[in-house]
Design an enzyme around this catalytic site. Structure first.
Site, PDB file in Angstrom:
ATOM      1  CB  THR B  11      54.463  36.691 -29.315  1.00 28.77           C
ATOM      2  OG1 THR B  11      55.660  36.411 -29.678  1.00 28.77           O
ATOM      3  CG2 THR B  11      54.374  37.235 -27.876  1.00 28.77           C
ATOM      4  CB  ILE B  12      49.631  38.779 -30.124  1.00 28.68           C
ATOM      5  CG1 ILE B  12      50.758  39.589 -29.811  1.00 28.68           C
ATOM      6  CG2 ILE B  12      48.263  39.098 -30.020  1.00 28.68           C
ATOM      7  CD1 ILE B  12      50.613  40.045 -28.334  1.00 28.68           C
ATOM      8  N   GLY B 110      50.432  46.789 -34.479  1.00 28.68           N
ATOM      9  CA  GLY B 110      51.451  46.928 -35.190  1.00 28.68           C
ATOM     10  C   GLY B 110      50.892  47.640 -36.440  1.00 28.68           C
ATOM     11  CB  CYS B 140      51.741  45.999 -25.691  1.00 29.97           C
ATOM     12  SG  CYS B 140      53.242  46.429 -26.134  1.00 29.97           S
ATOM     13  CG  ASN B 141      54.679  50.599 -25.127  1.00 32.92           C
ATOM     14  OD1 ASN B 141      54.867  50.386 -23.972  1.00 32.92           O
ATOM     15  ND2 ASN B 141      55.710  50.325 -26.237  1.00 32.92           N
ATOM     16  CG  HIS B 194      54.667  54.717 -28.396  1.00 33.29           C
ATOM     17  ND1 HIS B 194      56.051  55.386 -28.954  1.00 33.29           N
ATOM     18  CD2 HIS B 194      54.490  53.399 -28.645  1.00 33.29           C
ATOM     19  CE1 HIS B 194      56.544  54.058 -28.961  1.00 33.29           C
ATOM     20  NE2 HIS B 194      55.833  52.970 -28.810  1.00 33.29           N
ATOM     21  N   GLY B 195      52.283  58.566 -29.143  1.00 37.12           N
ATOM     22  CA  GLY B 195      51.314  59.810 -28.608  1.00 37.12           C
ATOM     23  C   GLY B 195      50.178  59.990 -29.574  1.00 37.12           C
ATOM     24  CG  HIS B 220      57.169  48.067 -23.733  1.00 40.18           C
ATOM     25  ND1 HIS B 220      58.119  48.163 -24.714  1.00 40.18           N
ATOM     26  CD2 HIS B 220      56.453  47.239 -24.423  1.00 40.18           C
ATOM     27  CE1 HIS B 220      58.049  47.425 -25.527  1.00 40.18           C
ATOM     28  NE2 HIS B 220      56.766  47.087 -25.379  1.00 40.18           N
TER      29      HIS B 220
END
Lengths: 361, 361
Positions: B11-12, B110, B140-141, B194-195, B220
């Site tokens: 995908t990437i 990842g 991404c996020n 994520h934080g 997302h």
């Protein structure tokens, strides 16, 4: 140069416009659009003259910098032919407008067959539209079934076709449609309208269809059974028949294409505009012969497969080219060719020999 | 000309390869691919030399007509820099290979932050990667959050950020992933990763994040709250701030873009390759100020937003251009500009005047 007006610039209309732009013998005269939204902005960015479906909303177009070229009435008057791509049922309401201006028109498959004198599929009955002033390009599912059945009909005869259509709930931008978590018989009465619709293209063909809706947006998938009048020698013969069809993409086993998601990924990798798949997608591994019964599964991209059919239908009504000539020109200009999935390797070996198919009498 | 090897063509990887091809100062030396499937065929059709990740599968590539250029070991030896786009966790296993050849490398989000000395976002900390041999392009996020927070951090100061990430279950071709009909706290422990991941880019920034997964594949969506240190005059000021950002698409109210489906439709209409949306998509109408609390919602295309970041990260490691120069070049070559949604109309009027915002302080 055929001046084509597109009335209705939504999922189908914008794709047909872009396809017409690629043709050497026709041009987009303008597009009719109801709402001043991002899709209208897209039309303007593409350079398509925009005509207002609803003149009361002219201010809304002006506010987003779109200089309207006129009303839809003007569009119909100025065009050689109209492609009506308005929502189901609106096309029939529009027909008097087209008649008043003496402008030939194509309608989409959401209309009843009675909207036009011919229901059209380029592979199956191109010639029948040659003297028509109005034609209906049959729906995505009926287009997919007509393409699939034509070679069987011509080579073996179809005793009876039985198809279960597992239909997508809505298009990717139709977030308000269901089902969201169900498999819904739709319609619950049998046959669904698809069988009779196929008979508008093949009047003598015996076909029953069943429809259901599922919570996906990418493609329809058909589970197909056809009882043939004459038995093929083996399933490899049928595979070869479909490999030779121009608008059927036969999916080779090696490719790892396991559903609509990977099909869309393939189309995107191939650089297709909007990731569109104009062909039926037929899994070769699913082709199975049990006596005279042929079985398989095919996927149909509901937003795209009727697009080349609309282009061909314009030529049929204008009487410019024969069916094979038009199809070849449309295929070449749009790039309807994913044959490299096959060309790069020697896949002539039949997937399954008769010995490996125990129930294959 | 920087010779870039892409290890992992999924995908990437395939998107990064296509993006690099558009750059004037770098070229795709080759791609590492594990499976001889339709994606491998796509790489070959694009003309990218294919290197085998798993040499035991060389026969499979030969059978589909792909002449392998070598092994991944060869790819690493021959490239000036590697973009590792292998599945999560494999990148870390690959680092010794890159070290052995003395080849700088980028990893994806990842991987754990410890895989490289720098976690990279082009908007937030380009300069920090300039002396690095290894960098990790954040996920991404985290990319989406870094882009969003940077202007607030610089203009008002961030007292505290709180974000709920409503995450897509899988990519469109990952049919085997869930959830299929649920909203799943993921992880159920708070904060989600994520934080802390944002803190690899903004070490001092106070942020808590919560993650859930839903049965969608398109994008997302983040529900964002930021308590600012200094209060903006009004929400229009914040809107203008985001309109000036190059990788944030602010969605105007008129456009009728109501979710990820219409966003993808917009990107397809704009002719974006694969319908990719490289920008954060921020709904202007959602921007709301309550005292020092800013609220909004933004959508993040998980397959695409890190692609320009990888291009910029290559330049950062190679020390060729400054951050603003690299971003501008990447934006121009890829066509990261949907500004026509705004340019065509005078949208300088602030959406909501303070009077209409009764609870506003």
């Amino acid at each position: 140069m055929i001046r084509v007006g597109i009335n209705g610039y939504g999922t189908i209309g914008k794709r047909v416009a872009d396809a017409i732009r690629e043709q050497p013998d026709m041009e987009v005269h303008g597009v009719g659009k109801r709402s001043p939204d991002y899709v209208a902005v897209g039309a303007d960015e593409e350079g398509y003259p925009v005509y207002a479906v609803d003149e009361d909303r002219a201010d809304g177009f002006r506010e987003i910098g779109i200089d309207l070229a006129g009303s839809v009435d003007d569009l119909v008057a100025e065009s050689d032919i109209i492609v009506d791509a308005t929502p189901s049922g609106i096309g029939a309401e529009n027909r008097p407008l087209y008649e008043r201006h003496g402008t030939p028109a194509l309608f989409q498959g959401g209309e009843d067959a009675t909207v036009a004198e011919v229901s059209f599929n380029a592979r199956a009955n191109y010639d029948e539209a040659e003297d028509a002033e109005y034609a209906r390009v049959v729906s995505c599912n009926t287009t997919g079934l007509s393409r699939f059945l034509a070679p069987l009909h011509e080579n073996y005869g179809v005793e009876k076709a039985r198809v279960t259509l597992v239909r997508r709930g809505g298009d990717p931008d139709q977030t308000g449609r269901g089902p969201i978590n169900d498999t819904v018989p739709d319609p619950v009465s049998i046959p669904s309208h698809h069988g009779p619709d196929v008979q508008t293209v093949f009047p003598e063909l015996d076909i029953d269809t069943i429809g259901l809706k599922v919570p996906t947006t990418m493609m329809h998938v058909h589970s197909v059974n056809v009882t043939l009048e004459e038995r093929p020698d083996d399933v490899g013969e049928v595979t070869d028949l479909y490999r030779a069809e121009d608008r059927i993409l036969t999916i080779p086993d090696y490719a790892g294409i396991d559903g609509a998601g990977t099909l869309k990924d393939l189309a995107q990798d191939a650089g297709r505009p909007r990731g569109d798949i104009w062909e039926n997608c037929l899994w070769e591994e699913s082709l199975t012969l049990q006596g005279k019964d042929l079985y398989c599964m095919q996927a149909i991209h509901q937003e795209a497969d009727v697009v080349p059919e609309n282009v061909d239908a314009i030529r049929a009504l204008e009487g410019e080219l024969s069916g094979p000539e038009s199809r070849a020109l449309t295929n070449e200009t749009l790039g309807i060719d994913l044959g490299y999935l096959h060309d790069r390797t020697d896949l002539t070996a039949v997937r399954r020999t008769p010995d490996e198919s125990p129930a294959d009498d």
